[in-house]
Motif scaffolding. Structure first.
Motif, short mmCIF file in Angstrom:
data_model
loop_
_atom_site.label_atom_id
_atom_site.label_comp_id
_atom_site.label_asym_id
_atom_site.label_seq_id
_atom_site.Cartn_x
_atom_site.Cartn_y
_atom_site.Cartn_z
N LEU A 129 -45.95 8.40 1.42
CA LEU A 129 -44.91 7.90 0.70
C LEU A 129 -45.04 8.07 -0.76
CD1 LEU A 129 -42.43 5.70 1.03
CD2 LEU A 129 -44.25 3.93 0.46
N PHE A 130 -46.28 7.84 -1.20
CA PHE A 130 -46.51 8.09 -2.73
C PHE A 130 -46.54 9.50 -3.16
CE2 PHE A 130 -47.58 3.57 -2.28
CZ PHE A 130 -47.18 3.05 -3.16
N GLY A 131 -46.34 10.49 -2.13
CA GLY A 131 -46.07 11.83 -2.66
C GLY A 131 -44.70 12.03 -3.05
N GLY A 132 -43.76 11.15 -2.60
CA GLY A 132 -42.52 11.36 -2.99
C GLY A 132 -41.95 11.75 -4.25
N PRO A 133 -42.27 10.78 -5.19
CA PRO A 133 -42.10 11.02 -6.55
C PRO A 133 -42.51 12.39 -7.29
CG PRO A 133 -43.03 8.93 -6.30
CD PRO A 133 -43.31 9.80 -4.84
N ALA A 134 -43.47 12.89 -6.77
CA ALA A 134 -44.27 13.93 -7.15
C ALA A 134 -43.24 15.30 -7.17
CB ALA A 134 -45.52 14.39 -6.64
N GLY A 135 -42.57 15.52 -6.06
CA GLY A 135 -41.73 16.54 -5.94
C GLY A 135 -40.71 16.67 -7.01
N ALA A 136 -39.82 15.59 -7.42
CA ALA A 136 -38.73 15.49 -8.57
C ALA A 136 -39.51 15.86 -9.48
CB ALA A 136 -37.97 14.33 -8.29
N SER A 137 -40.57 15.13 -9.91
CA SER A 137 -41.43 15.38 -11.22
C SER A 137 -41.71 16.90 -11.46
CB SER A 137 -42.37 14.55 -11.34
OG SER A 137 -42.13 13.06 -11.17
N VAL A 138 -42.07 17.46 -10.57
CA VAL A 138 -42.62 18.90 -10.65
C VAL A 138 -41.35 19.80 -11.24
CG1 VAL A 138 -43.27 21.08 -9.46
CG2 VAL A 138 -44.62 19.04 -9.20
N GLN A 139 -40.13 19.40 -10.41
CA GLN A 139 -38.93 20.30 -10.89
C GLN A 139 -38.52 19.93 -12.28
OE1 GLN A 139 -37.75 22.20 -9.01
NE2 GLN A 139 -39.25 21.85 -7.69
N ILE A 140 -38.62 18.56 -12.98
CA ILE A 140 -38.54 18.20 -14.07
C ILE A 140 -39.37 18.87 -15.25
CG2 ILE A 140 -38.19 16.36 -15.83
CD1 ILE A 140 -37.18 14.64 -13.36
N LEU A 141 -40.56 18.96 -14.74
CA LEU A 141 -41.65 19.59 -15.54
C LEU A 141 -41.32 21.14 -15.65
CD1 LEU A 141 -44.50 20.15 -16.77
CD2 LEU A 141 -45.47 20.51 -14.55
N LEU A 142 -40.82 21.89 -14.48
CA LEU A 142 -40.45 23.15 -14.54
C LEU A 142 -39.43 23.33 -15.57
CD1 LEU A 142 -40.95 24.55 -11.11
CD2 LEU A 142 -42.60 24.86 -13.01
N THR A 143 -38.38 22.55 -15.67
CA THR A 143 -37.14 22.72 -16.56
C THR A 143 -37.54 22.49 -18.05
OG1 THR A 143 -36.56 20.09 -16.20
CG2 THR A 143 -35.63 21.89 -14.81
N ASP A 144 -38.69 21.63 -18.19
CA ASP A 144 -39.07 21.46 -19.74
C ASP A 144 -40.09 22.68 -20.13
OD1 ASP A 144 -37.62 19.36 -19.90
OD2 ASP A 144 -39.39 17.90 -20.19
N LEU A 145 -40.78 23.22 -19.03
CA LEU A 145 -41.74 24.42 -19.42
C LEU A 145 -41.06 25.51 -20.03
CD1 LEU A 145 -44.58 24.15 -16.86
CD2 LEU A 145 -44.71 23.48 -19.56
N PHE A 146 -39.83 25.80 -19.02
CA PHE A 146 -39.25 26.81 -19.43
C PHE A 146 -37.75 26.90 -20.03
CE2 PHE A 146 -42.10 27.74 -16.06
CZ PHE A 146 -42.82 28.84 -16.48
N ALA A 147 -37.75 26.81 -21.50
CA ALA A 147 -36.43 27.01 -22.04
C ALA A 147 -35.56 28.09 -21.65
CB ALA A 147 -36.61 26.81 -23.66
N ASP A 148 -36.21 29.34 -21.48
CA ASP A 148 -35.52 30.24 -20.80
C ASP A 148 -35.07 30.14 -19.46
OD1 ASP A 148 -34.77 32.65 -19.99
OD2 ASP A 148 -36.14 34.09 -21.07
N ARG A 149 -34.26 29.94 -19.20
CA ARG A 149 -33.60 29.63 -17.62
C ARG A 149 -33.82 30.58 -16.52
NH1 ARG A 149 -34.90 24.46 -18.52
NH2 ARG A 149 -33.01 23.34 -19.37
N ARG A 150 -34.14 31.97 -17.18
CA ARG A 150 -34.00 32.89 -16.28
C ARG A 150 -35.64 33.06 -15.93
NH1 ARG A 150 -29.74 36.23 -16.02
NH2 ARG A 150 -28.07 35.42 -17.61
N ALA A 151 -36.30 32.50 -16.84
CA ALA A 151 -37.93 32.40 -16.51
C ALA A 151 -38.16 31.26 -15.61
CB ALA A 151 -38.64 32.11 -17.85
N PHE A 152 -37.40 30.26 -15.79
CA PHE A 152 -37.31 28.95 -14.87
C PHE A 152 -37.14 29.74 -13.35
CE2 PHE A 152 -34.54 26.23 -12.34
CZ PHE A 152 -35.58 25.16 -12.19
N LEU A 153 -36.25 30.48 -13.22
CA LEU A 153 -35.93 30.68 -11.92
C LEU A 153 -37.01 31.60 -11.32
CD1 LEU A 153 -33.64 31.30 -9.59
CD2 LEU A 153 -32.87 33.47 -10.90
N ARG A 154 -37.58 32.44 -12.23
CA ARG A 154 -38.93 33.07 -11.82
C ARG A 154 -40.03 32.16 -11.35
NH1 ARG A 154 -39.55 38.87 -12.99
NH2 ARG A 154 -38.04 39.76 -11.71
N ALA A 155 -40.08 31.30 -12.41
CA ALA A 155 -41.19 30.31 -11.86
C ALA A 155 -40.92 29.40 -10.71
CB ALA A 155 -41.41 29.32 -13.08
N ARG A 156 -39.45 29.20 -10.27
CA ARG A 156 -39.08 28.58 -9.23
C ARG A 156 -39.26 29.51 -8.08
NH1 ARG A 156 -38.96 25.92 -5.84
NH2 ARG A 156 -37.80 24.24 -5.11
#
Length: 434
Positions: free
Chosen positions: A128-155
């Motif tokens: 149950l407490f692993g649930g919030p981590a999935g969304a948080s990782v996605q938000i983290l990746l969007t913040d790490l990669f201002a270049d959205r094409r790099a975000f796609l590669r990272a995803r």
């Protein structure tokens, strides 16, 4: 269908994988996510071994894995909004620490010979407490990669790693339980969550949340309702999510019928695992290929790949279920897995189109819906397999998937999706279409 496709701006070049890995913070986050995934699967296997040992029941052992599915759905839908209220660094660290505490509790319960229901309840809480981590990782990746094409590669890299880490977690978990005992496996499991928490704590910067969440417990559920309304009224997001949910029925069907397919036709039992690996292997290969495409290209091919994905499964149902024809079945399932890679641009676009202050709850709701569709797909395929035959069950599930995607394709908002992709990956304000 909407008007012709438009790509208003010339796409920039795709960044290299080396550039993605050189991005500050990505490698530690990537390692933490991998280690945490291993921990999830080690915990499930360790508890499953204990349950099987105490009850002697294969059904009870299977129920252990089922017990990990419902809390994942609830955790994603009910707890993911925490990522919109608390800096994602704290959510990621806190999620791993809380799960480590529950591993300690499971160790104590195993040592004291607690009833099976207690072990299942503790595993439920851990998942149950692993649930919030999935969304948080996605938000983290969007913040790490201002270049959205790099975000796609990272995803793409994280999606590929997710497939591999599931296999590693299952394989290593079984080996660790066999070699070190259940207690030893749980100690390793505890270490995975602590290492993951330490990596997130050191490598991830604490950034304030976007927007202003509603205060109090009532406000928490009001925020969930706001996420549901936002998602329901956003045409592009609804279309992307619908495609993902319908496709899930074709994605899970081979895995659900692989073992009955082998056992029902007097084939060697170990071939069931080989067949189950076919679509997973194909998905890995597909992610490698699709991850190299420009987002505009990937988006333009998304609905076509989704339409093609169930067809090899339908065709495999008419192949004779004999040992000599099994390689052909495997290749067909592999090809279906390759075509599943359309989910990469789908999920990346979905994450970027969502308004920043709503990402946690909306991504969490979408993840919960996807897991629910997966569970229903398993139940449908399993039920049909028992009543009819595994090949027939696979064909029915694949045809239902194909029919649903065909209906969706007939009303696919091509222009709206293209505009959303252009806005998301070309560094402009994301407006979407409501």
């Amino acid at each position: 269908m909407e008007g012709p496709r438009t790509t208003p701006h010339a796409p920039a070049g795709m960044p290299s994988y080396a550039r993605v890995f050189r991005t500050p913070g990505f490698v530690p986050a990537f390692l933490a996510l991998s280690v945490s995934t291993w921990g999830d699967y080690i915990a499930r296997i360790a508890v499953a071994f204990v349950v099987r040992e105490r009850t002697g029941s294969d059904l009870a052992m299977a129920a252990t894995f089922a017990a990990s599915l419902l809390p994942s759905i609830l955790g994603r839908s009910l707890l993911s909004p925490l990522a919109d209220r608390i800096p994602y660094k704290h959510v990621l660290v806190g999620s791993d620490v809380v799960r480590a505490i529950f591993v300690v509790a499971i160790m104590a319960a195993v040592g004291q010979g607690s009833p099976v229901v207690v072990l299942l309840a503790l595993l439920f809480a851990l998942e149950l407490f692993g649930g919030p981590a999935g969304a948080s990782v996605q938000i983290l990746l969007t913040d790490l990669f201002a270049d959205r094409r790099a975000f796609l590669r990272a995803r793409g890299i994280t999606a590929l790693a997710e497939q591999v880490n599931q296999a590693i977690g299952l394989a290593v978990g079984g080996i660790i339980v066999t070699v070190l005992s259940v207690r030893g496996a749980l100690l390793v499991d505890l270490a995975t969550f602590l290492v993951s928490a330490a990596l997130f704590a050191v490598a991830v910067k604490a950034r304030p949340v976007s927007g202003e969440p509603s205060p109090g417990i009532v406000g928490f559920f009001r925020d969930i309702a706001a996420g549901v309304r936002y998602l329901a009224h956003h045409r592009v997001l609804v279309s992307l999510l619908a495609l993902s949910l319908i496709a899930m029925w074709g994605v899970v069907a081979p895995e659900a019928v692989a073992i009955p397919y082998v056992l029902g036709h007097d084939l060697p039992p170990w071939l069931g695992g080989v067949l189950m690996a076919a679509p997973v292997s194909g998905a890995v290969a597909g992610l490698v290929v699709v991850g190299r495409w420009q987002p505009e290209v990937a988006s333009s091919r998304m609905i076509g790949m989704a339409l093609l994905m169930p067809i090899p499964l339908v065709l495999s149902a008419v192949v004779p279920p004999t040992l000599g024809w099994l390689p052909t079945v495997w290749l067909m399932w592999f090809l279906s897995g390759v075509l599943q890679a359309f989910v990469l641009p789908l999920q990346a676009t979905f994450a970027l189109v969502v308004a920043a202050d709503l990402r946690g709850r909306v991504i969490g709701l979408a993840g919960a819906a996807s897991m629910t569709a997966s569970a229903l797909g398993f139940l449908l395929a399993g039920s049909l397999s028992e009543r009819l035959a595994p090949r027939t069950a696979l064909a029915i599930c694949a045809m239902l998937c194909l029919g649903g995607i065909a209906l969706l394709a007939a009303t696919w908002p091509t222009r709206s999706v293209d505009l959303a992709v252009d806005e998301a990956f070309n560094d402009r304000t994301i407006k979407g279409e409501r």
